[in-house]
Design an enzyme around this catalytic site. Structure first.
Site, PDB file in Angstrom:
ATOM      1  N   GLY A  49       0.835  -1.192   0.000  1.00 15.16           N
ATOM      2  CA  GLY A  49       0.000   0.000   0.000  1.00 15.16           C
ATOM      3  C   GLY A  49       0.871   1.243   0.000  1.00 15.16           C
ATOM      4  O   GLY A  49       2.023   1.205   0.458  1.00 15.16           O
ATOM      5  N   GLN A  54       2.665  10.057   1.486  1.00 21.24           N
ATOM      6  CA  GLN A  54       3.969   9.417   1.661  1.00 21.24           C
ATOM      7  C   GLN A  54       4.967   9.806   0.572  1.00 21.24           C
ATOM      8  O   GLN A  54       6.172   9.590   0.739  1.00 21.24           O
ATOM      9  CB  GLN A  54       3.823   7.889   1.666  1.00 21.24           C
ATOM     10  CG  GLN A  54       3.124   7.359   2.917  1.00 21.24           C
ATOM     11  CD  GLN A  54       3.075   5.841   2.886  1.00 21.24           C
ATOM     12  OE1 GLN A  54       2.181   5.269   2.280  1.00 21.24           O
ATOM     13  NE2 GLN A  54       4.044   5.196   3.522  1.00 21.24           N
ATOM     14  N   CYS A 100       5.663  -0.051   7.757  1.00 17.33           N
ATOM     15  CA  CYS A 100       5.285   1.102   6.942  1.00 17.33           C
ATOM     16  C   CYS A 100       6.491   1.524   6.120  1.00 17.33           C
ATOM     17  O   CYS A 100       7.605   1.595   6.646  1.00 17.33           O
ATOM     18  CB  CYS A 100       4.838   2.244   7.855  1.00 17.33           C
ATOM     19  SG  CYS A 100       4.345   3.722   6.952  1.00 17.33           S
ATOM     20  N   LEU A 101       6.266   1.793   4.840  1.00 14.87           N
ATOM     21  CA  LEU A 101       7.368   2.218   3.977  1.00 14.87           C
ATOM     22  C   LEU A 101       7.984   3.530   4.464  1.00 14.87           C
ATOM     23  O   LEU A 101       9.135   3.819   4.155  1.00 14.87           O
ATOM     24  CB  LEU A 101       6.873   2.376   2.530  1.00 14.87           C
ATOM     25  CG  LEU A 101       6.392   1.083   1.855  1.00 14.87           C
ATOM     26  CD1 LEU A 101       5.740   1.400   0.518  1.00 14.87           C
ATOM     27  CD2 LEU A 101       7.516   0.089   1.691  1.00 14.87           C
ATOM     28  N   HIS A 142      -4.772   1.262   7.385  1.00  9.41           N
ATOM     29  CA  HIS A 142      -3.409   1.804   7.501  1.00  9.41           C
ATOM     30  C   HIS A 142      -3.217   2.960   6.513  1.00  9.41           C
ATOM     31  O   HIS A 142      -2.718   4.031   6.885  1.00  9.41           O
ATOM     32  CB  HIS A 142      -2.401   0.670   7.238  1.00  9.41           C
ATOM     33  CG  HIS A 142      -0.965   1.087   7.274  1.00  9.41           C
ATOM     34  ND1 HIS A 142      -0.070   0.586   8.191  1.00  9.41           N
ATOM     35  CD2 HIS A 142      -0.265   1.951   6.486  1.00  9.41           C
ATOM     36  CE1 HIS A 142       1.120   1.138   7.958  1.00  9.41           C
ATOM     37  NE2 HIS A 142       1.030   1.962   6.931  1.00  9.41           N
ATOM     38  N   GLU A 143      -3.624   2.744   5.258  1.00 11.71           N
ATOM     39  CA  GLU A 143      -3.441   3.781   4.231  1.00 11.71           C
ATOM     40  C   GLU A 143      -4.367   4.970   4.475  1.00 11.71           C
ATOM     41  O   GLU A 143      -3.972   6.122   4.284  1.00 11.71           O
ATOM     42  CB  GLU A 143      -3.670   3.210   2.829  1.00 11.71           C
ATOM     43  CG  GLU A 143      -2.759   2.052   2.440  1.00 11.71           C
ATOM     44  CD  GLU A 143      -1.293   2.325   2.693  1.00 11.71           C
ATOM     45  OE1 GLU A 143      -0.854   3.486   2.606  1.00 11.71           O
ATOM     46  OE2 GLU A 143      -0.565   1.357   3.009  1.00 11.71           O
ATOM     47  N   HIS A 146      -2.935   7.382   6.815  1.00 15.46           N
ATOM     48  CA  HIS A 146      -1.928   8.288   6.229  1.00 15.46           C
ATOM     49  C   HIS A 146      -2.578   9.556   5.681  1.00 15.46           C
ATOM     50  O   HIS A 146      -1.951  10.618   5.689  1.00 15.46           O
ATOM     51  CB  HIS A 146      -1.178   7.599   5.085  1.00 15.46           C
ATOM     52  CG  HIS A 146      -0.033   6.734   5.536  1.00 15.46           C
ATOM     53  ND1 HIS A 146       1.005   7.205   6.301  1.00 15.46           N
ATOM     54  CD2 HIS A 146       0.243   5.418   5.299  1.00 15.46           C
ATOM     55  CE1 HIS A 146       1.880   6.224   6.515  1.00 15.46           C
ATOM     56  NE2 HIS A 146       1.434   5.120   5.934  1.00 15.46           N
TER      57      HIS A 146
HETATM   58 NI    NI Z   1       2.390   3.290   5.960  1.00 15.57          NI
END
Ligand code: NI
Length: 189
Positions: A49, A54, A100-101, A142-143, A146
């Site tokens: 995701g 981000q 998380c990226l 989660h997304e 963000h």
């Molecule tokens: Ni994340």
């Protein structure tokens, strides 16, 4: 398609609520290019995701892979959600591991509602309405967080489960699924 830089925790863009995408912008080349770049960036980073904030774009838009634990990830459907509304269903929260990226190399146990109802637009601007459960529901939540300047660590109830991925794999996994937005092999996770 250019791969965009993924911002890391500490960058203010990750703590800034995103603006909704306007009707006229939705059909623009800019948004279509953004979506393509986000899909490419997510795949290249080994994530499941990626939300626009981000990569420093303050818009309510995220992409994800509708991962099914019984099928290879390569077969997962790519989804694009624009201006999403996510309503959790009632019920006991479920705990699972997330990464998380934007918080590379860390994992933590996060409680989330097990199922959500989603209203959103797809990349063509058509209305989507669906229910998601389990791993897909977790990715979506989660997304969606963000888009509101929230990261998974904010959702943890007990920071003692926070772990680096190598230690997580060594001490904390017992055949669990790979955590959200990461995979064991991807250091960028
Ligand atoms: Ni994340």
């Amino acid at each position: 398609m250019p791969i965009r830089d993924i911002l890391r925790l500490g960058h203010p863009a990750l703590r800034t609520p995103a603006s909704s995408v306007g009707d006229t912008d939705l059909q623009s080349d800019e948004i279509q290019i953004l979506v393509d770049d986000m899909l490419e960036t997510m795949r290249s980073a080994g994530g499941v995701g990626l939300a626009a904030p981000q990569i420093g774009v303050s818009l309510q838009l995220f992409v994800y892979l509708a991962v099914d634990v019984d099928r290879p990830r390569e077969d997962a459907e790519e989804k694009v959600l624009i201006n999403p509304a996510v309503e959790p269903e009632a019920g006991e929260p479920v705990y699972d591991w997330e990464g998380c990226l934007s918080i590379p190399d860390l994992r933590g146990l996060v409680p989330r509602p097990q199922a959500v109802r989603v209203h959103a637009l797809d990349r063509e601007g058509s209305k989507l309405e669906f229910r998601a459960t389990d791993y897909e529901a977790r990715i979506i939540q989660h997304e969606f967080d963000h888009l509101n300047g929230i990261v998974f660590v904010d959702r943890m109830r007990d920071l003692r489960s926070l772990a680096f991925s190598a230690e997580w794999e060594r001490y904390m996994t017992e055949g669990d699924e790979p955590p959200v937005e990461s995979e064991a092999a991807a250091e960028a996770g």
